[in-house]
Each structure stands twice: as structure tokens, then as C-alpha cells.
Design an enzyme around this catalytic site. Sequence first.
Site, PDB file in Angstrom:
ATOM      1  CG  LEU A 113      -0.470  65.845  26.424  1.00  0.00           C
ATOM      2  CD1 LEU A 113       0.759  66.441  25.747  1.00  0.00           C
ATOM      3  CD2 LEU A 113      -0.675  64.408  25.971  1.00  0.00           C
ATOM      4  CG  ASP A 114       0.125  60.801  31.055  1.00  0.00           C
ATOM      5  OD1 ASP A 114       1.366  60.845  31.014  1.00  0.00           O
ATOM      6  OD2 ASP A 114      -0.542  59.994  30.376  1.00  0.00           O
ATOM      7  CE  LYS A 115       6.254  64.272  37.316  1.00  0.00           C
ATOM      8  NZ  LYS A 115       6.414  64.088  38.791  1.00  0.00           N
ATOM      9  CB  SER A 117       2.046  61.961  27.750  1.00  0.00           C
ATOM     10  OG  SER A 117       1.577  60.681  28.116  1.00  0.00           O
TER      11      SER A 117
END
Length: 250
Positions: A113-115, A117
Amino acid sequence: MSNRIREEFLQKKEPVRLNKYLSEAGVCSRREADRLIETGRVTVDGKKAVTGMRVMPGQVVKIGQKTVSRQDEMVVLAVNKPRGIVCTEERRERNSIVRFLDYPVRVTYVGRLDKDSRGLLLMTNNGDIINRMMRAANYHEKEYKVTVDKEITDDFIRKMASGVAILDTVTRPCRVEKLGKYTFKIILTQGLNRQIRRMCETLGYEVRDLVRVRIMNIRLGSLKEGEYRKLTDAELNELHEMLRNQNEKK
């Protein structure tokens, strides 16, 4: 209830000498473990242990009435990742998910999960699960709730669902449902880098909030942000069946 994923995990583990098992469980040194075994207080599957014996995966080791577990028992966690935490094992990253979780057993994430999100992240020490779930060809579902910066139109929903040109490809058709004026649900079966954000940007929208709420049969539910829980045997058994069925379709 037992679960098939744990059974498969244990089958791939090698037997280990009992004194090493006790040492790695943090009970005592190997030499002290041998002395402890000689006292007759250590049992394996209810039978008195003997010096030099090996412990097979899945066997129950006790000292008196207390069960002893090594740190290589299978762990699968559902984590509610907060915004700002980075999915990386890089030791120099102060905000890494590994540092944030600080779990006593070494675990890593299944899918990033990107930073910016938040939401559901699976973490485990079972590399087989990671490999099977990460294969893009398996079309495993991941569900997200997304909030954007302007009103969602029917045209936006239609284009998101049919496929958007990003990263020199067109995204797979997916299910998209409008939830509110600025919020929609999307179910993906692929995991391109920052995929939802890039899809929205291509269509003239900016993501304000992105939460993953489901991975296959595992749901975020009421898990609070920053907290984690172990998957239940029922969840693991259902996950096992989904992964097995996917392999049979190939």
C-alpha cells in the site's frame, strides 16, 4: 479448528534438536536445555523428552504445564496501515511498516500500500502465501474505498470500470460503484504501481483518501487504524481453498 495453510507451512519445516528448539524459544541456552530435559520436566506431545531428540513441526513442547513455541511458527496478520507508513524492509526508513508493527516474529507484507494510502495490509512469515497471492495471473480481488476531489460522474465510473491507459498499458476491466458524491468503491484484480491514483489522474481527478478494505476473503472490518490481528482458522482455510482453486484453473 486447524487450517490447511498452517499444515502446509509446517510440512516444509525441518525437524530440529530439542535443545535448539528450547534455545530459539528463548527459554535457556542449549547446554541448560539439555540439563532441563534430563530433569524430566520437558515433554513432547505429552511424553517425557530425552536428550538429543528432534522435534517435528507441529509437535507440542511443554515445560511442566507451560507450552513453549519457537518464533518460526506460522504468522499471518491483518494490519490496518495508517497513512504515512511505508511498505518497505529498508532499515533506514524510520516509518517502515516493519518498524511500526514491531512484531516479535519477522514478518513481511503481502502486496504494498503506498505511503499515502491506508487500510488492510497482510503480513506473514509464510513465503508460499506471498508468492501465491502476488501472482498477477491469479486475478485475486482487492477492494478499495476512494474519495476524490470533485463530484463523481457516470462517465467517470464507466471509464474507470472499462480500463484506463496508464504506465504504457490499459488497466484490466474492474468493478466500480459510486458510494457518494465524492466517494466510490473499486475492486481490482491487478496491482500496478499507484494504480488507482494514476487512473483517477488520467481522468482529471485527484485522490484525497484511499482505503483498502478487502484482500480476497480477508476484510478490514472494525480493525482500528494502527492495530493488527491474527487471521482466524476459518479465514485461512477459505484462503487456502481460493488459492487451490485458482491453481486448478490453470
